[in-house]
Design an enzyme around this catalytic site. Structure first.
Site, PDB file in Angstrom:
ATOM      1  N   ASP A 172      73.037  31.780  55.533  1.00 24.39           N
ATOM      2  CA  ASP A 172      73.855  32.877  56.050  1.00 24.39           C
ATOM      3  C   ASP A 172      74.792  33.254  54.910  1.00 24.39           C
ATOM      4  O   ASP A 172      75.749  32.539  54.614  1.00 24.39           O
ATOM      5  CB  ASP A 172      74.638  32.384  57.275  1.00 24.39           C
ATOM      6  CG  ASP A 172      75.702  33.372  57.734  1.00 24.39           C
ATOM      7  OD1 ASP A 172      75.793  34.479  57.166  1.00 24.39           O
ATOM      8  OD2 ASP A 172      76.461  33.029  58.668  1.00 24.39           O
ATOM      9  N   LYS A 187      80.086  41.111  48.986  1.00 25.31           N
ATOM     10  CA  LYS A 187      78.937  41.526  49.806  1.00 25.31           C
ATOM     11  C   LYS A 187      79.064  43.011  50.172  1.00 25.31           C
ATOM     12  O   LYS A 187      78.076  43.694  50.378  1.00 25.31           O
ATOM     13  CB  LYS A 187      78.866  40.669  51.069  1.00 25.31           C
ATOM     14  CG  LYS A 187      77.731  41.012  52.006  1.00 25.31           C
ATOM     15  CD  LYS A 187      77.573  39.954  53.079  1.00 25.31           C
ATOM     16  CE  LYS A 187      76.636  40.362  54.175  1.00 25.31           C
ATOM     17  NZ  LYS A 187      76.496  39.311  55.191  1.00 25.31           N
ATOM     18  N   GLU A 192      71.006  39.147  60.880  1.00 21.03           N
ATOM     19  CA  GLU A 192      71.958  38.130  61.338  1.00 21.03           C
ATOM     20  C   GLU A 192      72.010  37.984  62.860  1.00 21.03           C
ATOM     21  O   GLU A 192      71.911  36.864  63.368  1.00 21.03           O
ATOM     22  CB  GLU A 192      73.358  38.415  60.767  1.00 21.03           C
ATOM     23  CG  GLU A 192      73.413  38.081  59.286  1.00 21.03           C
ATOM     24  CD  GLU A 192      74.631  38.634  58.557  1.00 21.03           C
ATOM     25  OE1 GLU A 192      75.549  39.143  59.214  1.00 21.03           O
ATOM     26  OE2 GLU A 192      74.663  38.548  57.323  1.00 21.03           O
ATOM     27  N   ASP A 238      78.231  40.869  66.774  1.00 17.12           N
ATOM     28  CA  ASP A 238      78.528  40.098  65.556  1.00 17.12           C
ATOM     29  C   ASP A 238      79.576  40.830  64.712  1.00 17.12           C
ATOM     30  O   ASP A 238      79.263  41.805  64.039  1.00 17.12           O
ATOM     31  CB  ASP A 238      77.215  39.929  64.761  1.00 17.12           C
ATOM     32  CG  ASP A 238      77.414  39.187  63.445  1.00 17.12           C
ATOM     33  OD1 ASP A 238      78.545  38.795  63.128  1.00 17.12           O
ATOM     34  OD2 ASP A 238      76.405  38.997  62.722  1.00 17.12           O
TER      35      ASP A 238
HETATM   36  P1  ADP Z   1      81.209  36.876  57.404  1.00 16.46           P
HETATM   37  O1  ADP Z   1      80.019  36.696  58.253  1.00 16.46           O
HETATM   38  O2  ADP Z   1      81.471  38.289  57.061  1.00 16.46           O
HETATM   39  O3  ADP Z   1      81.294  35.970  56.249  1.00 16.46           O
HETATM   40  P2  ADP Z   1      82.776  35.363  59.278  1.00 16.46           P
HETATM   41  O4  ADP Z   1      81.891  35.380  60.445  1.00 16.46           O
HETATM   42  O5  ADP Z   1      82.996  34.088  58.558  1.00 16.46           O
HETATM   43  O6  ADP Z   1      82.449  36.531  58.290  1.00 16.46           O
HETATM   44  O7  ADP Z   1      84.167  35.938  59.780  1.00 16.46           O
HETATM   45  C1  ADP Z   1      85.192  36.164  58.894  1.00 16.46           C
HETATM   46  C2  ADP Z   1      86.245  36.987  59.580  1.00 16.46           C
HETATM   47  O8  ADP Z   1      86.680  36.297  60.740  1.00 16.46           O
HETATM   48  C3  ADP Z   1      87.456  37.190  58.695  1.00 16.46           C
HETATM   49  O9  ADP Z   1      87.860  38.533  58.747  1.00 16.46           O
HETATM   50  C4  ADP Z   1      88.477  36.286  59.332  1.00 16.46           C
HETATM   51  O10 ADP Z   1      89.775  36.794  59.191  1.00 16.46           O
HETATM   52  C5  ADP Z   1      88.076  36.309  60.786  1.00 16.46           C
HETATM   53  N1  ADP Z   1      88.556  35.142  61.514  1.00 16.46           N
HETATM   54  C6  ADP Z   1      88.277  33.845  61.307  1.00 16.46           C
HETATM   55  N2  ADP Z   1      88.954  33.057  62.159  1.00 16.46           N
HETATM   56  C7  ADP Z   1      89.688  33.892  62.940  1.00 16.46           C
HETATM   57  C8  ADP Z   1      90.622  33.701  64.019  1.00 16.46           C
HETATM   58  N3  ADP Z   1      90.930  32.491  64.454  1.00 16.46           N
HETATM   59  N4  ADP Z   1      91.160  34.810  64.567  1.00 16.46           N
HETATM   60  C9  ADP Z   1      90.860  36.045  64.130  1.00 16.46           C
HETATM   61  N5  ADP Z   1      90.003  36.286  63.121  1.00 16.46           N
HETATM   62  C10 ADP Z   1      89.427  35.232  62.527  1.00 16.46           C
HETATM   63 MG    MG Z   2      78.432  36.388  59.231  1.00 17.10          MG
END
Ligand code: ADP
Ligand code: MG
Length: 566
Positions: free
Chosen positions: A7, A68, A145, A168
């Site tokens: 991922d 990305k 995804e 998502d």
């Molecule tokens: P990606 O798939 O784009 O890498 P993720 O699924 O890891 O992203 O999500 C990242 C996003 O989730 C970021 O914008 C982060 O700020 C947000 N995030 C992570 N934990 C929390 C939380 N507890 N509350 C709100 N937003 C969150």
């Molecule tokens: Mg993701």
């Protein structure tokens, strides 16, 4: 030979393998989430993950995140002496994950399934595949995804007949997919999304809210202050997922007033973003010919779905609560590993069949003849319509428009608008045709959209039978095979930081970051502890290093907590 499932996220990346069931693999810090951050240190060594993330604040010119979002473009990032394209930065993350799996399995890994946002376009998918290849992996499959997440769920609910919506919201992208499960078959009915909407945008709207409240002009702030404020906005956003309000302040800078952020204010600041989330949901439902009441469950994935405002949007739109037993961070990598298991034809996965769709329309530009006989350019002629089950193949015939014409040029587009100027230009196809009266020389153009969501085009000149597989030219976001080969060699000679030093270097980077953020007594304490730890490292005695590391880690964790609640 193990195939790994990756991922590759905007914010965080994860890797999993299939061994009878999907299993996540920890990185050198023992964590499943590797921040998608790349940096370069003073020795020109490449740093990836949490270690690089700590340095975003202390070394902003030598560290980069969120690349990305640039996939499918030729944007260059300079880090120290190096210059990287987005797929190369992504390749460095993939390499790091590959190295983690190899350390864990104690054998080399050569193949991968990599996930992409369902709404990633053709160029972005090709860039993702190139990133895998640049990391030295054969990319067996590019998987959407939300589809991957649904597979992670579906593998445990194979016998059920159910319709689910996957919502998502990651750091930079938003995807919605609707899937149906029956008799071990998982069918994606529709996907829709927004490639430029994610948790990061909510952080930005909090930051902007604070700047507006304080009447500060962002362009007047230096890089570090801006970074620090962004960091605070991110912290505020995450804190609000657990508490009612958050007092936003800027320690050591009395010119910034205190500002209290609560759910109501966050919802009003991010109203335009919340409205944008409705659009793909409604489109996916419409395309699947379903109403919101037809959905049995809602699956939330992506870190940003932890925001209470997402849950309340879901409740408003669907009148039900989302499933809670799916891990929002882990589902995609686990699903990519299930796909890897399918590729490896694991018996445990017999009779598990998946069909996916093309989430957007692909087509070519055509010229229309108006009633007056005038020719008008710029119309979009759809070839493969959105939410067609893939693989899909469609043929259309095109004819010459003038007797002097000796070439055909077909611009290829992706999008939903009637006029190509509003769609995404994927490239141009060019080939020669014999001359003839208008309308007599026909060319058959075949679009094939494969299971990876990647487009191939073939043209046949009917009168001569000349067939040509066409490469889409002139797209700066797509690397040619030769270019990938050349860059692969360049990347191979880069110095990557030694894996076994990751933990120690991560702690030092964190200490340095906290030092820069802190003031007064805290600074003196951090400096003392840093010196102690560095002193222990110099002695090169493993048991002493271990003890010093535990102490330093604890110290940093407590201090960080204290500093956040200042
Ligand atoms: P990606 O798939 O784009 O890498 P993720 O699924 O890891 O992203 O999500 C990242 C996003 O989730 C970021 O914008 C982060 O700020 C947000 N995030 C992570 N934990 C929390 C939380 N507890 N509350 C709100 N937003 C969150
Ligand atoms: Mg993701």
């Amino acid at each position: 030979m193990a195939i790994i499932g990756i991922d590759l996220g905007t914010t965080n990346s994860l890797v999993a393998v299939w061994d009878g069931e999907p299993r996540l693999i920890p990185n050198a810090l023992g964590e499943f989430l590797t921040p998608s951050v790349v940096g370069v240190d003073n020795n020109q060594e490449i740093l990836v993950g949490s270690l690089a993330q700590e340095r975003l604040y202390t070394h902003p010119d030598h560290t980069v995140a969120h690349f990305k979002r640039d996939m499918g473009t030729d944007r260059i990032t300079s880090l120290g002496k190096h210059r990287f394209r987005p797929e190369e930065l992504s390749a460095l993350v993939v390499k790091s994950l590959k190295r983690d799996v190899e350390a864990y399995l104690e054998k080399p890994v050569t193949e991968a399934v990599i996930s992409v946002p369902a709404y990633f376009n053709d160029t972005q998918r090709k860039a993702t595949r190139a990133a895998g290849e640049l990391a030295g992996l054969r990319v067996e499959r590019v998987i959407n995804e939300p589809t991957a997440a649904a597979m992670a769920y579906g593998i445990h609910h194979r016998e059920k007949e159910t319709t689910i919506l996957v919502f998502d919201l990651g750091g930079g992208t938003f995807d919605v997919s609707i899937l149906e499960f029956f008799d071990g078959i998982m069918e994606v009915r529709a996907s829709a999304g927004d490639n430029f909407l994610g948790g990061e945008d909510f952080t930005q709207s909090i930051l902007q809210g604070f700047l507006d409240f304080s009447q500060i002009d962002k362009s007047q702030l230096d890089h570090k202050t801006r970074n620090r404020l962004r960091h605070n906005a991110e912290w505020a956003k995450q804190a609000l997922s657990q508490q009612e309000s958050f007092v936003f302040q800027f320690p050591g800078k009395p010119e910034f007033q205190e500002w209290t952020l609560d759910h109501e204010l966050l919802e009003s600041l991010s109203k335009p973003l919340i409205d944008r989330m409705r659009v793909p949901v409604e489109r996916a439902l419409r395309d699947a010919s379903l109403g919101s009441h037809d959905l049995d469950s809602i699956l939330l994935i992506g870190g940003a779905t932890r925001m209470p405002l997402v849950k309340s949007l879901i409740a408003k739109m669907f009148g039900k609560l989302p499933l809670s037993h799916i891990h929002p961070d882990e589902a995609v990598a686990l699903g990519a590993a299930v796909q890897a298991g399918l590729k490896a034809r694991d018996e445990a996965l017999n009779e598990f069949v998946l069909t996916d769709v093309c989430p957007y329309t692909l087509g070519v530009e055509t010229i229309h003849m108006e009633d007056s006989g005038k020719l008008k350019e710029g119309y979009f002629c759809p070839m493969i319509e959105r939410n067609t089950v893939i693989p899909a193949s469609r043929v259309e015939q095109f004819a010459n428009i003038s007797r002097f014409q000796s070439r055909v040029e077909v611009p290829v587009y992706q999008g939903e608008s009637r006029m190509v100027k509003n769609n995404i230009h994927l490239g141009d196809l060019k080939f020669p045709i014999p001359r003839g009266r208008p309308g007599t020389q026909t060319v058959e153009v075949r679009f094939t959209y494969d299971i990876n969501g990647i487009l191939e085009v073939e043209a046949t000149v009917v009168s001569t039978g000349l067939k040509k597989r066409l490469v889409i030219e002139k797209n700066p976001g797509v690397l040619s095979k030769e270019e990938i080969e050349r860059r692969l060699q360049q990347l191979a000679v880069l110095k990557i930081h030694p894996r076994e030093e990751t933990e120690n270097r991560h702690l030092i980077a964190k200490g340095e970051r906290l030092y820069e953020e802190a003031l007064g007594k805290n600074r003196i304490d951090i400096s003392d502890e840093l010196s102690l730890f560095e002193g222990a490292l110099d002695k090169q005695d493993p048991s002493r290093i271990r003890k010093a590391r535990e102490r330093f880690k604890k110290f940093l964790a407590i201090l960080e907590e204290e500093m956040r609640s200042l």
